[in-house]
Scaffold this active site. Structure first.
Site: not given
Ligand code: ADP
Ligand code: ADP
Length: 575
Positions: A408, A204, A403, A196-197, A201, A291
């Site tokens: 300002g 998994h 600016g 896994t990378r 949750h 997948r």
């Protein structure tokens, strides 16, 4: 299910390239006299895994014959399946010569290994891109990266003096031999590896537990902590989630957590086969393949680089030969009415099902400071993620005024600073004139000095933003290219450029410091707007009019923008 023995086809002997401790000092002294090359982070990752046997039977960066066989047939010259070229690219013209030893060093110049150069050969980026990744599209992260690799590959026997040093999560950095040992202690013949990378949750957790139970085995939780896809959740955060899960939610006798310093290639199907070989070497005989395994996302035409099940198919094909069975990653959904996960294919039509996508996690939940629900992720994981990804109003931001002198900037920046503090933000104001009395003391107004001044302010601003603070910067910053550099340093999504668009005539008329008069008289040289250019921003986030608006009105325009972007909380949303 028939059991596969824990011995890979080549006999299971792990390659070991590390020199014995008693030879280290002598080899170090020898290496200090050798010409050396500094290698990339990717090569360092490859070297670490290779040295400890994770790529067995591969024992060197590939020579020409191996390289071509891997491209054409996914095999080493000796016939063993190997799908990914592991090479050490260099630029021609360096002092690398055939039959001579060179020292291999990392970016910090630390000595890692000595190589005897036995081969130097050309390789073609397009050929490799096409054959290994199936594309020349630069959206593929590896195809893009390969353009920067040296044009020659070198190969030869390796003597590894020192593995790359890791100071973090030391107890989880296990070599293949150490991982095998832990798995053996767990005492189950079958071992299911999970690559896994991403953070893990509930889905998994569910999936890995079901897979492990289905073969009465041990789970090898084997997250990648080398290089993954740019933009992935950093590994520090991820590993904290894995540790929390293993501690609280897995049967300790059925799980081994080990960090894999792999530099992923995002090569989809070929990468899946590579992962099988690697996991075999670490002691697994099953691998969960999901997948779009190791998929790089979409190409420049918006199409996925690989089909969703290409990786599973190719992995199946080599399963027997490598000795790793594939456990397909079945799609699970949460059934709120029954408070459980079920395979999509087993859910009756009309049943309520719930899921949250990765994008939703980031944007709808973490970005807004909403807690992830318990059915989706364990509370410990939710907590770790919310610490690493605070809501926008707790993330850093840089407001960059640009600016002419007297436009300002300082006046408006000061008003804004008070408004931000009133709204709960911690602010550092970096005013050009003030910065020039300390951080940039001694710098003048040549183009070079001005760029240095702006880069220094940018560096400090970037650090403030990285630590979730608010940096308000007000410097003339007359050059477009330098402002854009600063935008990149800070991070484009955290950078708000405010163009204080006061015409030169008005600034000159105001002349509150008397500098324009001096510049006109030639007493100051290279004054912005007079005899040095001001390059107005093309596309600033905000443009201010100081003729028709007071400083306070302008500061409120900026505040409203920050509220709209979520960087500042609306008063009504506060507690
Ligand atoms: P900068 O930081 O861009 O060099 P300052 O803020 O130091 O400019 O100076 C701007 C000067 O113009 C101040 O004297 C300020 O009082 C005056 N001023 C007049 N109208 C405005 C306005 N609408 N916004 C900002 N400054 C204004
Ligand atoms: P920069 O972005 O050019 O480094 P700073 O905001 O750090 O600008 O400094 C600009 C301020 O220094 C001006 O507001 C002005 O008061 C003063 N100054 C002195 N000499 C010059 C000059 N040659 N050009 C512009 N501003 C100058």
């Amino acid at each position: 299910m028939d059991k596969v023995k824990l011995i890979p086809p080549y006999g299971g002997k792990l390659v070991n390239l590390i020199v014995p401790p008693e030879e280290v000092e002598e080899l170090k002294a020898y290496a200090s006299r050798l010409p050396s090359i500094q290698v990339s982070e990717r090569v360092v990752c490859d070297l670490e895994i290779m040295a400890t046997g994770g790529f067995s039977p591969l024992d060197r960066f590939m020579g020409e014959e191996d390289y071509h066989m891997v491209l054409e047939e996914m095999r080493l010259a000796n016939g063993y399946v190997f799908p990914i070229p592991i090479t050490l690219p260099v630029e021609p013209g360096s002092d690398i010569k055939l039959d001579q030893d060179i020292a291999i060093r990392n970016a910090k110049n630390e000595l890692l290994a000595v190589m005897t150069v036995e081969e130097i050969y050309e390789w073609s980026r397009d050929d490799m891109a096409q054959k290994v990744f199936g594309t020349l599209d630069l959206r593929h992260p590896l195809v893009a990266e390969m353009s920067r690799w040296g044009r020659l590959n070198i190969s030869g026997g390796l003597r590894v003096i020192s593995l790359p040093k890791h100071y973090d999560f030391q107890e989880l950095r296990l070599t293949p031999a150490q991982t095998r040992q832990r798995l053996e202690e767990a005492g189950h013949e079958n071992v299911v590896a999970f690559q896994t990378r991403n953070p893990m949750h509930r889905v998994h957790e569910e999936l890995t537990k079901r897979a492990t139970e289905s073969v009465d085995g041990t789970l090898l939780l084997h997250p990648v902590v080398g290089m993954t896809k740019p933009g992935d959740v950093d590994y520090f955060t991820r590993v904290r989630t894995y540790k929390a899960l293993v501690r609280r939610y897995y049967n300790p006798g059925r799980v081994v957590l080990s960090l894999l310093p792999l530099a992923m290639r995002m090569a989809g199907p070929r990468e899946a086969v590579w992962h099988m070989i690697i996991r075999r070497n670490y002691g697994a005989n099953h691998l969960i393949v999901g997948r779009d395994h190791a998929g790089p996302g979409k190409d420049s035409a918006g199409k996925p680089f690989y089909g969703p099940y290409d990786a599973q198919k190719l992995a199946e094909k080599y399963s027997d030969e490598i000795g790793v069975k594939i456990i397909p990653f079945t799609m699970l959904v949460y059934l709120p009415d029954e408070d459980r996960y079920e395979e999509v294919t087993k859910v009756r039509e009309g049943t309520r099902a719930a899921s949250i996508s990765g994008t939703q996690v980031r944007e709808e939940y973490l970005g807004n400071g909403r807690k992830l629900p318990e059915w989706f992720t364990r509370p410990e994981v939710a907590e770790i993620l919310s610490e690493s990804y605070p809501p926008r109003h707790k993330q850093g931001v840089c407001i960059w005024f640009t600016g002419l002198s007297g436009a300002g900037k300082s006046t408006t920046a000061e008003v804004l600073t008070y408004l931000l503090m009133e709204h709960g933000r911690q602010v550092t104001l970096l005013d050009g004139d003030v910065v020039r009395t300390h951080l940039s003391k001694g710098l003048g107004f040549s183009k070079e000095d001005r760029d240095t001044n702006i880069r220094r302010i940018g560096f400090v601003a970037a650090e403030i933003v990285r630590h979730e603070g608010t940096a308000v910067c007000a410097a003339v910053s007359p050059y477009e290219a330098t402002r854009n550099d600063v935008r990149r340093m800070v991070g484009a999504d955290r950078f708000v450029e405010v163009f204080v668009d006061t015409p030169l005539e008005v600034c000159e008329q105001r002349d509150h410091k008397g500098l324009y008069a001096k510049a006109r008289r030639g007493e100051i040289k290279g004054f912005t707007g007079i005899d040095d250019p001001y390059e107005p921003p093309f596309n600033p986030e905000i443009r201010l009019d100081t003729i028709n608006h007071t400083p306070e009105e302008n500061a409120r325009i900026i505040l409203d923008y920050l509220v709209k972007k979520g960087f500042v909380r609306r008063p009504e949303d506060e507690g």
